[in-house]
Motif scaffolding. Sequence first.
Motif, short mmCIF file in Angstrom:
data_model
loop_
_atom_site.label_atom_id
_atom_site.label_comp_id
_atom_site.label_asym_id
_atom_site.label_seq_id
_atom_site.Cartn_x
_atom_site.Cartn_y
_atom_site.Cartn_z
N LEU A 135 0.83 -1.20 0.00
CA LEU A 135 0.00 0.00 0.00
C LEU A 135 0.87 1.25 0.00
O LEU A 135 1.86 1.35 0.73
CB LEU A 135 -0.90 -0.02 1.25
N HIS A 136 0.49 2.20 -0.89
CA HIS A 136 1.17 3.50 -1.00
C HIS A 136 2.66 3.35 -1.37
O HIS A 136 3.52 4.08 -0.86
CB HIS A 136 1.06 4.30 0.31
N VAL B 174 -4.12 -5.49 1.77
CA VAL B 174 -4.20 -6.94 1.83
C VAL B 174 -5.65 -7.43 1.77
O VAL B 174 -5.92 -8.58 1.39
CB VAL B 174 -3.51 -7.44 3.12
N ASN B 175 -6.62 -6.62 2.11
CA ASN B 175 -8.02 -7.05 2.07
C ASN B 175 -8.54 -7.20 0.64
O ASN B 175 -9.60 -7.81 0.44
CB ASN B 175 -8.91 -6.05 2.81
N TYR B 176 -7.84 -6.63 -0.33
CA TYR B 176 -8.27 -6.71 -1.72
C TYR B 176 -7.31 -7.56 -2.54
O TYR B 176 -7.04 -7.28 -3.71
CB TYR B 176 -8.37 -5.30 -2.33
N SER B 177 -6.80 -8.60 -1.93
CA SER B 177 -5.84 -9.45 -2.63
C SER B 177 -6.49 -10.25 -3.76
O SER B 177 -5.81 -10.69 -4.68
CB SER B 177 -5.19 -10.42 -1.64
N ASP B 178 -7.83 -10.45 -3.70
CA ASP B 178 -8.48 -11.18 -4.78
C ASP B 178 -8.41 -10.42 -6.10
O ASP B 178 -8.33 -11.03 -7.17
CB ASP B 178 -9.94 -11.47 -4.41
N GLU B 179 -8.43 -9.09 -6.03
CA GLU B 179 -8.29 -8.29 -7.25
C GLU B 179 -6.91 -8.47 -7.86
O GLU B 179 -6.76 -8.54 -9.09
CB GLU B 179 -8.54 -6.81 -6.93
N VAL B 180 -5.90 -8.58 -7.02
CA VAL B 180 -4.53 -8.76 -7.51
C VAL B 180 -4.39 -10.15 -8.14
O VAL B 180 -3.77 -10.32 -9.20
CB VAL B 180 -3.53 -8.57 -6.36
N THR B 181 -4.96 -11.16 -7.51
CA THR B 181 -4.87 -12.52 -8.04
C THR B 181 -5.57 -12.63 -9.39
O THR B 181 -5.07 -13.30 -10.31
CB THR B 181 -5.51 -13.51 -7.04
N GLY C 121 -8.18 7.63 -0.78
CA GLY C 121 -6.81 7.76 -1.27
C GLY C 121 -6.11 6.43 -1.47
O GLY C 121 -4.88 6.36 -1.36
N LEU C 122 -6.85 5.36 -1.77
CA LEU C 122 -6.25 4.06 -2.04
C LEU C 122 -7.10 3.33 -3.07
O LEU C 122 -8.30 3.59 -3.22
CB LEU C 122 -6.13 3.22 -0.76
N SER C 123 -6.46 2.41 -3.77
CA SER C 123 -7.13 1.65 -4.82
C SER C 123 -7.88 0.47 -4.20
O SER C 123 -7.36 -0.21 -3.30
CB SER C 123 -6.13 1.14 -5.85
N ILE C 124 -9.11 0.24 -4.69
CA ILE C 124 -9.93 -0.87 -4.22
C ILE C 124 -10.15 -1.90 -5.32
O ILE C 124 -10.16 -3.10 -5.07
CB ILE C 124 -11.28 -0.34 -3.70
N LYS C 125 -10.29 -1.45 -6.55
CA LYS C 125 -10.51 -2.32 -7.70
C LYS C 125 -9.31 -2.27 -8.63
O LYS C 125 -8.64 -1.24 -8.75
CB LYS C 125 -11.77 -1.90 -8.47
N SER C 126 -9.05 -3.39 -9.31
CA SER C 126 -8.02 -3.41 -10.34
C SER C 126 -8.55 -2.71 -11.59
O SER C 126 -9.62 -3.06 -12.09
CB SER C 126 -7.62 -4.84 -10.68
N LEU D 35 4.95 -6.28 3.35
CA LEU D 35 4.01 -7.36 3.05
C LEU D 35 3.21 -7.01 1.80
O LEU D 35 2.62 -5.93 1.71
CB LEU D 35 3.07 -7.59 4.23
N SER D 36 3.21 -7.92 0.82
CA SER D 36 2.47 -7.67 -0.40
C SER D 36 1.01 -8.04 -0.20
O SER D 36 0.64 -8.82 0.69
CB SER D 36 3.06 -8.50 -1.55
N SER D 37 0.16 -7.49 -1.07
CA SER D 37 -1.27 -7.77 -0.98
C SER D 37 -1.62 -9.11 -1.58
O SER D 37 -2.76 -9.57 -1.43
CB SER D 37 -2.06 -6.66 -1.70
N SER D 38 -0.73 -9.77 -2.27
CA SER D 38 -1.02 -11.05 -2.87
C SER D 38 -0.13 -12.11 -2.27
O SER D 38 1.10 -11.92 -2.15
CB SER D 38 -0.80 -11.00 -4.40
N PRO D 39 -0.67 -13.25 -1.88
CA PRO D 39 0.16 -14.31 -1.30
C PRO D 39 1.05 -15.00 -2.32
O PRO D 39 1.90 -15.79 -1.94
CB PRO D 39 -0.88 -15.29 -0.73
N GLU D 40 0.83 -14.73 -3.63
CA GLU D 40 1.63 -15.39 -4.64
C GLU D 40 3.03 -14.78 -4.80
O GLU D 40 3.86 -15.30 -5.50
CB GLU D 40 0.90 -15.35 -5.99
N ILE D 41 3.24 -13.62 -4.17
CA ILE D 41 4.55 -12.96 -4.29
C ILE D 41 5.36 -13.21 -3.02
O ILE D 41 4.86 -13.03 -1.92
CB ILE D 41 4.35 -11.45 -4.55
#
Length: 246
Positions: free
Chosen positions: A141-142, A212-219, A181-186, A240-246
């Motif tokens: 984030l940020h 991290v709450n919007y990790s599904d958008e990243v996946t 001031g943060l992204s919610i959707k990809s 800590l990244s928002s996606s567990p794949e990284i």
Amino acid sequence: MDTDLYDEFGNYVGPELDSDDEDDLDELGEVEDHVQDEAGDDDEEGGEGDAEDEAGTMEVVLHEDKKYYPTAEEVYGPEVETVVQEEDTQPLTEPIIKPIRKKKFRMMEQELPSTIYDMEYLADLMDNPELIRNITLCGHLHHGKSSFVDTLVEQTHPEIRKHLDRDLRYTDTLFTEQERGLSIKSTPVTLVLPDSKGKSFLFNVMDTPGHVNYSDEVTAAFRLSDGVVLFIDAAEGVSLSSSPEI
């Protein structure tokens, strides 16, 4: 006197007397005659029924004339209104097999911002899959993902500039994204960018949220992309990244 009627063994040896056995025999005979008469009548009726059954088996009864179940009037009575409706009923206006219809839609924006390249050139690049690159921008984030997209948009769109020294946040289209001031959707952005040798490529850039709450958008963006660009803030370092794949 009684001793003259019976012998020493107690057997009756006196004169013959009228017995009730004859009356019983007569009544039994009358009953047997009555039973035989009734049996004869039943045989006559049974013979007539058998004849009728034999005559009925020779008749041809259609399927629609057969009655397998009682009618609703017989079950519920004549004063009860019954409504019978089949489950597979379908109106005549609706076909049994509907034709396959492909929905065609076209969304056009009247006032597109001017770019350093022609829109027809961008459309021609879409016909060449070898010149298309799908890239996902991910990170904490940020850490500068949306700001980097703003830089690319400003380079390719001369009319789009920052106003009053505020961040453009071109990909934050939702009101909640602009308010927080943060992204919610990809959000995808299609740009034409040259490489170091001056050859142009069509880039589909996916700006993903860093929370991290919007990790599904990243996946979901990873599944559509050919490559990933990981953003790391030089001041904060690796986070800590928002996606567990990284």
